[in-house]
Design an enzyme around this catalytic site. Structure first.
Site, PDB file in Angstrom:
ATOM      1  N   LYS A  49      55.765  16.580  63.091  1.00  0.00           N
ATOM      2  CA  LYS A  49      55.841  17.629  62.055  1.00  0.00           C
ATOM      3  C   LYS A  49      57.130  18.414  62.269  1.00  0.00           C
ATOM      4  O   LYS A  49      57.507  18.676  63.392  1.00  0.00           O
ATOM      5  CB  LYS A  49      54.650  18.596  62.158  1.00  0.00           C
ATOM      6  N   GLY A  50      57.807  18.762  61.186  1.00  0.00           N
ATOM      7  CA  GLY A  50      59.017  19.564  61.320  1.00  0.00           C
ATOM      8  C   GLY A  50      60.288  18.732  61.282  1.00  0.00           C
ATOM      9  O   GLY A  50      61.377  19.277  61.326  1.00  0.00           O
ATOM     10  N   CYS A  51      60.138  17.422  61.216  1.00  0.00           N
ATOM     11  CA  CYS A  51      61.321  16.561  61.081  1.00  0.00           C
ATOM     12  C   CYS A  51      61.514  16.238  59.605  1.00  0.00           C
ATOM     13  O   CYS A  51      60.559  15.943  58.900  1.00  0.00           O
ATOM     14  CB  CYS A  51      61.137  15.246  61.847  1.00  0.00           C
ATOM     15  N   GLN A  52      62.751  16.316  59.178  1.00  0.00           N
ATOM     16  CA  GLN A  52      63.078  16.017  57.782  1.00  0.00           C
ATOM     17  C   GLN A  52      62.851  14.525  57.517  1.00  0.00           C
ATOM     18  O   GLN A  52      62.315  14.139  56.495  1.00  0.00           O
ATOM     19  CB  GLN A  52      64.540  16.389  57.537  1.00  0.00           C
ATOM     20  N   SER A  53      63.258  13.692  58.458  1.00  0.00           N
ATOM     21  CA  SER A  53      63.034  12.254  58.338  1.00  0.00           C
ATOM     22  C   SER A  53      61.652  11.953  58.921  1.00  0.00           C
ATOM     23  O   SER A  53      61.049  12.781  59.576  1.00  0.00           O
ATOM     24  CB  SER A  53      64.053  11.456  59.150  1.00  0.00           C
TER      25      SER A  53
END
Length: 139
Positions: A49-53
């Site tokens: 969670k929190g990763c753009q990819s």
């Protein structure tokens, strides 16, 4: 090797590159060398969670050490997760939880990542430490 020794080795590796294009190429190369995660682990509950990819991270406990595998649908991100695995995989849970990851600043990574990638990197580290904590609780 200890987490500290691996970080120092990475700092030395990155010092050979003159510019950030070369450093990015190295990060991309590390991503290409990342051992493939088992397809069974590419599930939504293993996404960071929190990763753009999209980044999948799996942790396993083997012989008293945490072994991470990962994958990403973005080449730079795959390189970043590969860096983190290089530093934290095959280490004891308590060492991962207590690790101070100074190499990120030392190689200048933070200031050369977009804010969303930098946030993703923080999320990666947080998730790896959470896995280590959970696995150490099982022991």
């Amino acid at each position: 090797m200890t987490i500290k020794e691996i970080q120092n080795e990475l700092i030395e590796d990155f010092s050979f590159f003159e510019d950030w294009m070369s450093k990015y190429e190295y990060i991309i190369q590390l991503g290409k060398e990342l051992p493939l995660i088992n397809e069974a682990y590419k599930t939504d509950d293993l996404l960071i969670k929190g990763c753009q990819s999209r980044v999948w991270l799996h942790a396993d406990y083997q012989d008293g050490k945490v072994v991470f595998t990962a994958d990403s649908d973005a080449i730079i991100t795959k390189g970043l997760v590969s860096l983190m695995i290089k530093v934290l995989s095959n280490q004891q849970p308590k060492d991962i939880v207590n690790s101070e990851l100074y190499f990120i600043d030392e190689i200048g990574l933070k200031e050369h990542l977009s804010p969303t990638r930098a946030n993703g990197l923080v999320s990666m580290v947080k998730q790896m430490k959470l896995y280590a904590m959970a696995l150490s609780a099982k022991v």
